[in-house]
Every structure is written in structure tokens, then in C-alpha cells.
Design an enzyme around this catalytic site. Sequence first.
Site, PDB file in Angstrom:
ATOM      1  N   LYS A 175      39.901  54.128  42.731  1.00 10.87           N
ATOM      2  CA  LYS A 175      39.740  54.108  41.234  1.00 10.87           C
ATOM      3  C   LYS A 175      39.168  55.174  40.846  1.00 10.87           C
ATOM      4  O   LYS A 175      37.815  55.500  41.381  1.00 10.87           O
ATOM      5  CB  LYS A 175      39.183  52.900  40.864  1.00 10.87           C
ATOM      6  CG  LYS A 175      39.856  51.425  40.996  1.00 10.87           C
ATOM      7  CD  LYS A 175      38.968  50.178  40.570  1.00 10.87           C
ATOM      8  CE  LYS A 175      39.504  48.934  41.065  1.00 10.87           C
ATOM      9  NZ  LYS A 175      40.736  48.531  40.787  1.00 10.87           N
ATOM     10  N   HIS A 184      34.501  45.093  48.072  1.00  8.55           N
ATOM     11  CA  HIS A 184      34.526  45.620  47.122  1.00  8.55           C
ATOM     12  C   HIS A 184      33.410  45.817  46.333  1.00  8.55           C
ATOM     13  O   HIS A 184      33.176  47.290  45.837  1.00  8.55           O
ATOM     14  CB  HIS A 184      35.348  44.997  46.011  1.00  8.55           C
ATOM     15  CG  HIS A 184      37.113  44.709  46.509  1.00  8.55           C
ATOM     16  ND1 HIS A 184      37.757  45.612  47.237  1.00  8.55           N
ATOM     17  CD2 HIS A 184      38.028  44.079  46.334  1.00  8.55           C
ATOM     18  CE1 HIS A 184      38.900  45.483  47.579  1.00  8.55           C
ATOM     19  NE2 HIS A 184      39.069  44.201  46.813  1.00  8.55           N
TER      20      HIS A 184
HETATM   21  C1  BG6 Z   1      41.908  42.194  45.830  1.00  2.00           C
HETATM   22  C2  BG6 Z   1      41.677  40.668  45.818  1.00  2.00           C
HETATM   23  O1  BG6 Z   1      41.374  42.786  46.925  1.00  2.00           O
HETATM   24  O2  BG6 Z   1      41.251  42.755  44.646  1.00  2.00           O
HETATM   25  C3  BG6 Z   1      42.053  39.941  44.468  1.00  2.00           C
HETATM   26  O3  BG6 Z   1      42.138  40.146  46.993  1.00  2.00           O
HETATM   27  C4  BG6 Z   1      41.743  40.735  43.389  1.00  2.00           C
HETATM   28  O4  BG6 Z   1      41.770  38.636  44.685  1.00  2.00           O
HETATM   29  C5  BG6 Z   1      41.696  42.331  43.333  1.00  2.00           C
HETATM   30  O5  BG6 Z   1      42.365  40.160  42.260  1.00  2.00           O
HETATM   31  C6  BG6 Z   1      40.983  42.741  42.147  1.00  2.00           C
HETATM   32  O6  BG6 Z   1      41.512  44.305  42.083  1.00  2.00           O
HETATM   33  P1  BG6 Z   1      41.654  44.947  40.901  1.00  2.00           P
HETATM   34  O7  BG6 Z   1      41.993  46.312  41.285  1.00  2.00           O
HETATM   35  O8  BG6 Z   1      42.661  44.182  40.007  1.00  2.00           O
HETATM   36  O9  BG6 Z   1      40.219  44.971  40.127  1.00  2.00           O
END
Ligand code: BG6
Length: 488
Positions: free
Chosen positions: A181, A239
Site C-alpha cells: 500500500k 499486517h
Molecule cells: C487479509 C486477511 O490478509 O487482509 C483478510 O486475511 C482481510 O481477512 C484483509 O480482510 C484486509 O486487507 P485489505 O487490504 O483489504 O485491508
Amino acid sequence: MTDGAGPAVAPAATLVIFGAMGDLARRLLVPSIFNLVRDDLIPEGFAILGVSHHEAGDEKLRGELEAFIPKEERGSDAWQSLRRRIGYLQGDFEQDATYAELAKRVSGNAVFYLATAPQFFGPVVEKLAAARVLNEDEGFRRVLVEKPFGHDLASARDLNARLLACIPEGQIYRVDHFLGKETVQNIMVARFGNHLFEAIWNNRYIDHVQITAAETVSIDTRGKFYDATGALRDMVPNHLFQLLAMVAMEPPNSFDAEAVRNEKAKVLAAVRGPRAAEVETHAVRGRYVAGRAGDKDVPDYLKEADVASDSRTETYAAVKVEIESWRWVGVPFYLRTGKAMTARDTEIVLQFKPVAFALFRDTDVGQLPPNRLVLQIQPQEGMSLRFLAKKPGPLVDTAEVSMDFAYADAFTMGHRTGYETLLYDAFIGDQTLFQRADMIEAGWAAMEPVLESWQTAGQPEDYEAGGDGPADAETLLARDGRHWNSLG
Ligand code: BG6
């Protein structure tokens, strides 16, 4: 990162996608490659080879992938030329014959993307190595591994050991798509390219940090995966820890991959998560019950498809961690994530310490809200600084005002999947935005006591779908005299 001359065209290579008929390949990987082709970053000698067990041929795969290319682009030269370079190999991921065939079809540079279920990560890499497909005699050979990378510390260590027994770290690219991102990558520039922020980026001025990834979506059709995973495993050690590392790392000496990853690994190793005795007060888990989130009626989590009726899986997790470094000692980092919440909102809030009040004692000012710097990751992308200003008039009175920067106002963003940079970097051999073994293990290690304790504890606390999460999450901060930034 480049030297200002603009990005160079990637070298010719074959992108081998294991799981080519799956969602990741169709929705994200191939559309990203297409965007790179449009940006003239992919050379003529580039090809895609999709591998999967489905009975199909080249044309069938091309059709499946085309369905996710915007309609108006399907006739373009860019798509037509990429389309011709897509081939298919039908094969079982666990059969040697698949790899013997692969060895015949791949020559020169190759990148292997494991867009598969996690149980295949180890076996696929072992079989690729055994078939000598990962030897770099003819060109580079790199392996991209998606998350989840393990489901706890022991399994992550085990997977790292399996992969590293086949190939060195320099050939392994562990993907955390949050690092793709733009706004996440911008954190380093905002911090280290501006005196303004970095000068006050420490425990002398910052009171605490909040890192939030709230989603309105429920688990929907992902019950099988999600019920075995839960919010903590799904989002926190990967994340949210990557966001934490970007905010908390020391400045590296260069944008060189190892320089950046060394600093991130250092700060991740200094994270202290809740110890077993602290889990009760430092970690919160919730589970949604029926409500309305993101314009959709959401059922009780326990009534979602493929969720065990006696499930104890959480759909919301919040945790307080400390960082035992000179810069951050005494500054709590509060992390939270949840499904079916009131708003989609990924953001980092740095809240500053209160100022001395004595000067305002004899005025109408009741309290002085602290300054806050908000790094908005999505869906809004930007930064805003909230500070106090004097209200116009004869009396000394204050109001909170905001200075806002929105990416969309300053730059042309275009449509991006978020995987373009990750794929391009893998082609040019830049590992900066990929996780190293030690970073992954540090994330799991910090969450280990929470995972262990939740395994045997009772049920998560209910929260209504479309709400802010469980009440205990408020208590987590209230106990420290703080409160969460409101969502949305
Ligand atoms: C993924 C998870 O890694 O990231 C999901 O497994 C989640 O559950 C997603 O929805 C969120 O990613 P983003 O980019 O949509 O915020």
C-alpha cells in the site's frame, strides 16, 4: 525505490503461479501484471505459467483471467499481448510429475508465486528444489509466499526451516500485502524525509499510539479459513505489526533492503506483548452478533457458513504492547482489528502528551485536547494533524482544528490493486517490502502468550455487527485513562 530516473523495465522472466485459478491470481496478481504492462514495466520476454489441478488448457485459463480485466481494456494491445503469453500446466502440487514438466517448461529467470492454501507452501518449495528448478544457473529463481505464514511461532519456525533448507533467504519473498500500500510505504518518507515529524517522534512527546484495521465486511464465505484462524492470527502479528514496525523503527542508513529490514527486525524484536498473567487485562477478543454493517445484514458469527456451532474464534482483537527501546519505553501501542464493524478504517494515530495547563487556568478553557497525528491508510489515504487554535473573540478559548493532506488531492492515483509494487520488486530482486524470517517469527513470538491463553479461555465477548467492537476494548484504554479514536 529508484534514483530519480524512473523505474526501469523489469528483466524478462516467467511468473509461475501455483493456484492460477484461485481468487488471488484472478483478482489481484494478473490484474497487477496487466497494470505493469500498461506502465511499460514488463518486457516482451515476460510470460505467465499458471499451475493448478483443474482440468483446463491455455485458452481456458486465459478466459478465467480475462474476466477480471476491466471490460474496456480487454481489446487493448496491452492485454492482448499479455494474454498470448499466458500458459497453463495442469498438475497436482504433490506429484513429482508436475515438477518434472515444470522443469521442462521454465528456462531463464523465473519467479514462483505460491497463491495456494498454506499447507502447500512447504511441499511445493521442496518439490521445486528437488526437481532442481530453484537452481540459479540459468537465471534468477525466486519464491513468493503468501500469508498465512504459519499459525503460531512453532509452525512459522518450522516453515522457515523447511524453506531455508531448500533455498537461501535471498530467494524467499514473504508477502505481506499491507506493504504494497502506497500509504504504508509513505510512512518512511513522512518520517525520515521531514524534520517536522521525526523531531517529535519519540517518548518525550508521544503519549501513545493506536493502530487500527477495522472492516465492515463479515467473514461471509470464508468461514472455513476464518474459523480456524480468528482476527488475531489473521491480522495482528503480520499486517498490524508491519504498520507498527514502520512507525517505530529507527532510521535506516539507506533504502537498501537489508538496511530497512534490519531496522524493522530490530524494533519487532523489542516488542513486548502481554505476558500470560497480563492477557486478561492487555488483550480483548470479541465476536459479532447479528446486525447491519456496510449496508448488509450480517448474521451471528456462529450462524455463518462453515463456522463450528461451538466455535470460540474471535472476529475482533485488541491488544496493548510495549516496545522496549530507548525511543519508545513508556509509550503503549494499542492495536485493534475487527470484522463487521461500523466503518472500514485502517489508520495509525499518534497521540501527543498533554501540554502544561497553568497558563490556561484562569480562562474559559476547560481542557486542552492533546495533539494527534493521524496516518490514514485506507479507505481515505492521507495524513491529518489535529491541533488547537484560538477561537475568534475577546476571550481566550480554544477549538480543535485539523490540517489535512489527502493523497488524491496531491497526486493522480489511478486504479491500483496494491500488488504492483510487490510483483515489480520481486522481478527486480528488491526484498525491502518483503518479510524476513526473523520478522515473521518476532511477530508470532510477541503474540504467543495471547494465543495460548485464548485457546483455553471461555468465549469472546459479543459485539453487534455494525458497531465499534466489544465493550472490553473501551475498558482496555479506559484503564489507562485513554480512549480510542472514533472509527470512520
Ligand atoms: C487479509 C486477511 O490478509 O487482509 C483478510 O486475511 C482481510 O481477512 C484483509 O480482510 C484486509 O486487507 P485489505 O487490504 O483489504 O485491508
